[in-house]
Design an enzyme around this catalytic site. Structure first.
Site, PDB file in Angstrom:
ATOM      1  N   ASP A 275      26.004  10.542 -19.790  1.00 20.64           N
ATOM      2  CA  ASP A 275      25.466   9.210 -20.088  1.00 20.64           C
ATOM      3  C   ASP A 275      24.989   8.499 -18.997  1.00 20.64           C
ATOM      4  OD1 ASP A 275      27.964   8.306 -19.520  1.00 20.64           O
ATOM      5  OD2 ASP A 275      28.499   7.547 -21.532  1.00 20.64           O
ATOM      6  N   GLY A 276      25.293   8.788 -17.989  1.00 14.42           N
ATOM      7  CA  GLY A 276      24.958   8.150 -16.670  1.00 14.42           C
ATOM      8  C   GLY A 276      26.285   7.440 -16.044  1.00 14.42           C
TER       9      GLY A 276
ATOM     10  N   LYS B 111       9.429 -14.656  15.483  1.00 12.16           N
ATOM     11  CA  LYS B 111       8.875 -13.804  14.419  1.00 12.16           C
ATOM     12  C   LYS B 111       8.577 -14.643  12.957  1.00 12.16           C
ATOM     13  CE  LYS B 111      11.449 -10.750  11.886  1.00 12.16           C
ATOM     14  NZ  LYS B 111      12.259  -9.614  11.844  1.00 12.16           N
TER      15      LYS B 111
ATOM     16  N   ARG C 173       7.931 -13.799   9.010  1.00 11.65           N
ATOM     17  CA  ARG C 173       8.061 -12.842   8.024  1.00 11.65           C
ATOM     18  C   ARG C 173       6.948 -13.119   7.007  1.00 11.65           C
ATOM     19  NH1 ARG C 173      10.048  -8.154   6.863  1.00 11.65           N
ATOM     20  NH2 ARG C 173      11.433  -8.107   8.545  1.00 11.65           N
TER      21      ARG C 173
ATOM     22  N   SER D  48      14.099  -1.528  10.000  1.00 12.06           N
ATOM     23  CA  SER D  48      13.778  -1.183   8.572  1.00 12.06           C
ATOM     24  C   SER D  48      12.267  -0.485   8.291  1.00 12.06           C
ATOM     25  CB  SER D  48      14.227  -2.305   7.631  1.00 12.06           C
ATOM     26  OG  SER D  48      13.844  -1.875   6.203  1.00 12.06           O
ATOM     27  N   THR D  49      11.432  -1.230   8.192  1.00 11.77           N
ATOM     28  CA  THR D  49       9.935  -0.583   7.916  1.00 11.77           C
ATOM     29  C   THR D  49       9.220  -0.438   9.383  1.00 11.77           C
ATOM     30  OG1 THR D  49       8.815  -2.805   7.958  1.00 11.77           O
ATOM     31  CG2 THR D  49       9.689  -2.202   5.805  1.00 11.77           C
ATOM     32  N   GLY D  50      10.093  -1.058  10.350  1.00  8.97           N
ATOM     33  CA  GLY D  50       9.350  -0.880  11.609  1.00  8.97           C
ATOM     34  C   GLY D  50       8.386  -1.941  12.042  1.00  8.97           C
ATOM     35  N   GLY D  51       8.243  -2.846  11.258  1.00  9.87           N
ATOM     36  CA  GLY D  51       7.215  -3.785  11.574  1.00  9.87           C
ATOM     37  C   GLY D  51       7.636  -4.626  12.413  1.00  9.87           C
TER      38      GLY D  51
HETATM   39  C1  R5P Z   1      15.870  -9.288  10.686  1.00 11.35           C
HETATM   40  O1  R5P Z   1      16.091 -10.307  11.053  1.00 11.35           O
HETATM   41  C2  R5P Z   1      16.681  -8.150  11.341  1.00 11.35           C
HETATM   42  O2  R5P Z   1      17.174  -8.519  12.461  1.00 11.35           O
HETATM   43  C3  R5P Z   1      15.119  -7.197  11.655  1.00 11.35           C
HETATM   44  O3  R5P Z   1      14.370  -7.767  12.718  1.00 11.35           O
HETATM   45  C4  R5P Z   1      14.606  -6.741  10.598  1.00 11.35           C
HETATM   46  O4  R5P Z   1      15.468  -6.335   9.561  1.00 11.35           O
HETATM   47  C5  R5P Z   1      13.447  -5.485  10.908  1.00 11.35           C
HETATM   48  O5  R5P Z   1      12.879  -5.127   9.613  1.00 11.35           O
HETATM   49  P1  R5P Z   1      11.750  -4.469  10.067  1.00 11.35           P
HETATM   50  O6  R5P Z   1      11.656  -3.260  10.568  1.00 11.35           O
HETATM   51  O7  R5P Z   1      11.125  -4.089   8.427  1.00 11.35           O
HETATM   52  O8  R5P Z   1      10.502  -5.274  10.348  1.00 11.35           O
END
Ligand code: R5P
Length: 305
Positions: free
Chosen positions: A54-55, A206, A208, A235-238
């Site tokens: 059931d999970g 930066k 966001r 994370s995403t590399g952005g």
């Molecule tokens: C944010 O404050 C962290 O220190 C990193 O800069 C951020 O998590 C990087 O995220 P992403 O790779 O998605 O730009």
């Protein structure tokens, strides 16, 4: 599914020595637990974590935790919510089964990036802290935790992979480089990294836009030679990609990147390589294709309680 296996030749200790060896529970970061067992000689505890049809979750220890200082290894990626719940189950079961103390090593601790309160928005870190505190967890170990203060209200040791990353970059990337912090928050880690490499630190700013898009202020910069962009998380590399473009435009020769936690969500690795970054290195807090640096020794040394 079984997590944690006794695959090590068990070292024989006298009862006095044994008393100070914590019992390592593999959790989701079994590799890290095993690395530390190899370094310290601490035993690894079998556990079984499973799902009913059931999970719902099933958990049991396959070893006796009575009187033990139990250390749970759980890196909160991927599926941080599930891992958090598992941590709570393991910790509470350990106490119910007579453990002397329960500590948690979270090589990567999720949910620490969204702490700003906007009306109507959740700040999950506060809920997580309450849940962890309720279990009676005695010590928490993190690595390059996103928040510099102790939000847990219990003994908290935040360790760092920055020195080891810096050594790797000197050996593998370049013998001299400028360090770039891609945003204000990253300055803390960039400075720590740069102390080891004796490099100048340049901080960018930066903004966001959303979870996947950021704007790094295109400041006027003049660079020559190599650059390493340093952050705690990719994370995403952005963030790192925007910083790399600015560094390239400013005239640097080659751009590298170093981070503690390589989440590398979605096609992050492709974005990174497309942006002109030559190479990336991360630690093993999350196992990724670029986790060439281990923080196991750092964690092992800190566990010496
Ligand atoms: C944010 O404050 C962290 O220190 C990193 O800069 C951020 O998590 C990087 O995220 P992403 O790779 O998605 O730009």
């Amino acid at each position: 599914m079984f997590r944690g296996m006794i695959i090590l030749p068990m070292t024989i200790f006298t009862s006095d020595q044994r008393k100070y060896m914590p019992l390592l529970v593999a959790g989701t970061n079994g590799v890290m637990a095993l690395k530390i067992a190899k370094i310290t000689g601490s035993p690894i505890c079998y556990s079984q974590i499973d799902r009913y049809p059931d999970g719902e979750k099933y958990f049991r220890f396959a070893c006796d935790v009575r009187g033990e200082d139990v250390v749970i290894f759980n890196s909160m990626h991927p599926n941080p919510d599930e891992i958090l719940f598992e941590t709570i189950l393991i910790a509470e079961t350990a106490y119910q089964s007579g453990a002397e103390s329960v500590s948690c090593v979270f090589p990567y601790f999720a949910y620490a990036r969204s702490t700003e309160k906007v009306r109507g928005e959740a700040t999950p870190i506060h809920s997580i802290v309450k849940m962890l505190r309720n279990t009676g967890i005695r010590r928490i170990y993190t690595v390059d935790f996103h928040l510099q203060e102790n939000v847990f209200g219990v003994e908290h040791h935040d360790l760092s992979g920055m020195e080891k990353l810096a050594e790797y970059c000197l050996e593998e990337f370049s013998d001299s480089f400028t360090v770039i912090a891609p945003d204000e928050k990253a300055v803390y880690w960039a400075k720590r990294f740069a102390r080891k490499t004796d490099s100048e630190v340049i901080a960018l700013r930066k903004i966001r836009i959303d979870a996947e898009n950021v704007i790094v202020d295109p400041v006027r910069l003049e660079l020559e030679g190599d650059v390493v962009i340093v952050d705690n998380i990719i994370s995403t590399g952005g963030t790192v990609c925007q910083a790399a473009r600015i560094a390239k435009k400013a005239g640097c020769r080659r751009v590298f990147a170093a981070c503690t936690h390589a989440i590398l969500a979605g096609d992050a690795m492709m974005r990174i390589l497309e942006s002109g970054i030559e190479d990336v290195v991360a630690t093993d807090t999350i196992l990724s294709p670029v986790s060439h640096v281990s923080v196991a020794e750092t964690i092992a040394a800190a566990l010496n309680f």
